[in-house]
Design a protein around this motif. Structure first.
Motif, short mmCIF file in Angstrom:
data_model
loop_
_atom_site.label_atom_id
_atom_site.label_comp_id
_atom_site.label_asym_id
_atom_site.label_seq_id
_atom_site.Cartn_x
_atom_site.Cartn_y
_atom_site.Cartn_z
N LEU A 194 0.95 -13.85 10.39
CA LEU A 194 -0.10 -14.39 9.52
C LEU A 194 -1.48 -14.08 10.07
O LEU A 194 -2.39 -13.72 9.31
CB LEU A 194 0.09 -15.90 9.38
N VAL A 195 -1.64 -14.18 11.39
CA VAL A 195 -2.93 -13.85 12.00
C VAL A 195 -3.27 -12.38 11.76
O VAL A 195 -4.42 -12.04 11.42
CB VAL A 195 -2.90 -14.16 13.51
N ALA A 196 -2.28 -11.51 11.93
CA ALA A 196 -2.52 -10.09 11.68
C ALA A 196 -2.90 -9.83 10.23
O ALA A 196 -3.79 -9.02 9.94
CB ALA A 196 -1.27 -9.28 12.04
N ALA A 197 -2.26 -10.55 9.30
CA ALA A 197 -2.60 -10.38 7.88
C ALA A 197 -4.02 -10.84 7.60
O ALA A 197 -4.76 -10.20 6.84
CB ALA A 197 -1.62 -11.17 7.02
N PHE A 242 -6.38 1.39 1.95
CA PHE A 242 -5.00 1.83 2.12
C PHE A 242 -4.85 2.72 3.35
O PHE A 242 -3.86 2.62 4.09
CB PHE A 242 -4.51 2.58 0.88
N GLY A 243 -5.84 3.58 3.58
CA GLY A 243 -5.80 4.39 4.79
C GLY A 243 -5.92 3.55 6.05
O GLY A 243 -5.21 3.77 7.04
N LEU A 244 -6.82 2.56 6.01
CA LEU A 244 -6.97 1.66 7.16
C LEU A 244 -5.71 0.84 7.38
O LEU A 244 -5.31 0.59 8.53
CB LEU A 244 -8.17 0.74 6.94
N ILE A 247 -3.22 2.89 9.30
CA ILE A 247 -3.54 2.99 10.72
C ILE A 247 -3.21 1.69 11.44
O ILE A 247 -2.61 1.69 12.53
CB ILE A 247 -5.02 3.35 10.89
N ILE A 248 -3.61 0.56 10.85
CA ILE A 248 -3.36 -0.73 11.49
C ILE A 248 -1.86 -1.01 11.60
O ILE A 248 -1.38 -1.50 12.64
CB ILE A 248 -4.07 -1.85 10.71
N THR A 249 -1.13 -0.70 10.55
CA THR A 249 0.32 -0.93 10.58
C THR A 249 0.98 -0.11 11.68
O THR A 249 1.86 -0.59 12.40
CB THR A 249 0.93 -0.58 9.22
N GLY A 256 1.94 -4.06 18.74
CA GLY A 256 1.81 -5.42 18.25
C GLY A 256 2.50 -6.45 19.10
O GLY A 256 2.00 -7.56 19.31
N SER A 257 3.66 -6.13 19.63
CA SER A 257 4.39 -7.10 20.46
C SER A 257 3.61 -7.44 21.72
O SER A 257 3.72 -8.55 22.25
CB SER A 257 5.77 -6.55 20.81
N ARG A 258 2.82 -6.50 22.24
CA ARG A 258 2.05 -6.76 23.45
C ARG A 258 0.78 -7.56 23.14
O ARG A 258 0.39 -8.46 23.86
CB ARG A 258 1.65 -5.44 24.12
#
Length: 261
Positions: A194-197, A242-244, A247-249, A256-258
């Motif tokens: 949720l924070v990432a979203a 969409f491009g960003l 990249i973020i995904t 992300g796990s770190r």
């Protein structure tokens, strides 16, 4: 090839300069106590007024589609207990931020570009510069602050409506177990997701408002130029977000796990 790439590079450079300048004025004015809070609040209410209702109407069918498709797939493979997890991951991680970006770009971004474009062709921006007022400070910075705040809130609304609709469809129409849906959702979707979203939504909002303001400030050739600026702001905003997101995904899948764990 070079003729097509050069304008894109110049546009990216101007947008980057505008974003850096607006963020600088925003931070400096907040620290000095000279930020235009009234303008920022007015813009926040305006963004809410043009995006809140569409967000509800978009997120409901979006939740239905995700729930139906995921439910059918989980039933075919015999994993109905994972329907909540699959729907939650799809809505929270990808669906809600992208839907928020589309609404912000198509509604709020278009309106901002039209407003600034109309002011530009009426030479209001030139008049402000003659009076010693920086349009980036007076016009762009409050809209940047408003969009940065409203974008995550809009994402929360879309997440809530999408998941609620998915739950009702799974339990009411697909005869899923309420406890299994909620437990699988809680097992696979975490607070970090949720924070990432929310962070992604804020970044998408910044991209949308910067492109909209840039196109509005650069509008020329009368009403046709304003229309062209609005069209360019919407198209560039959608493509850039969409491009960003891609990249973020990719970065989250790699690190992300770190970072979030």
């Amino acid at each position: 090839m070079a003729a097509a790439v050069a304008p894109a590079i110049r546009t990216f450079g101007r947008a980057s300069i505008l974003a850096w300048s607006a963020l600088g004025w925003l931070a400096a004015d907040v620290v000095r106590g000279r930020f235009a809070w009234r303008e920022a609040l007015a813009q926040s209410w305006f963004i809410v007024s043009v995006t809140a209702v569409p967000a509800v109407f978009v997120s409901i069918p979006f939740g239905v589609i995700v729930s139906v498709q995921v439910g059918n797939l989980t039933q075919q493979v015999g994993a109905t207990s994972l329907a909540g997890a699959a729907a939650g991951v799809g809505v929270v991680r990808q669906g809600a931020p992208l839907v928020a970006a589309l609404l912000l770009g198509g509604a709020a971004g278009a309106a901002i570009a039209a407003d600034l474009g109309a002011r530009t062709i009426r030479e209001e921006m030139d008049a402000m510069r003659v009076m010693g007022i920086d349009p980036v400070r007076r016009i762009v910075a409050p809209r940047l602050a408003a969009m940065t705040v409203i974008a995550p809130l809009l994402c929360v609304v879309i997440v809530f409506m999408g998941l609620s609709t998915g739950y009702l469809i799974n339990v009411g129409l697909q005869h899923g177990a309420p406890g299994g849906y909620l437990s699988s959702f809680a097992s696979f979707v975490t607070v970090s997701d949720l924070v990432a979203a929310l962070v992604k939504s804020a970044l998408f909002g910044i991209v949308v408002v910067v492109l909209a303001c840039q196109r509005g400030l650069e509008a020329t050739a009368g009403p046709k130029g304003v229309a062209d600026s609005v069209n360019a702001a919407v198209v560039l905003g959608v493509v850039a977000t969409f491009g960003l997101n891609l990249i973020i995904t990719q970065l989250l899948s790699m690190f992300g796990s770190r970072v979030l764990g």
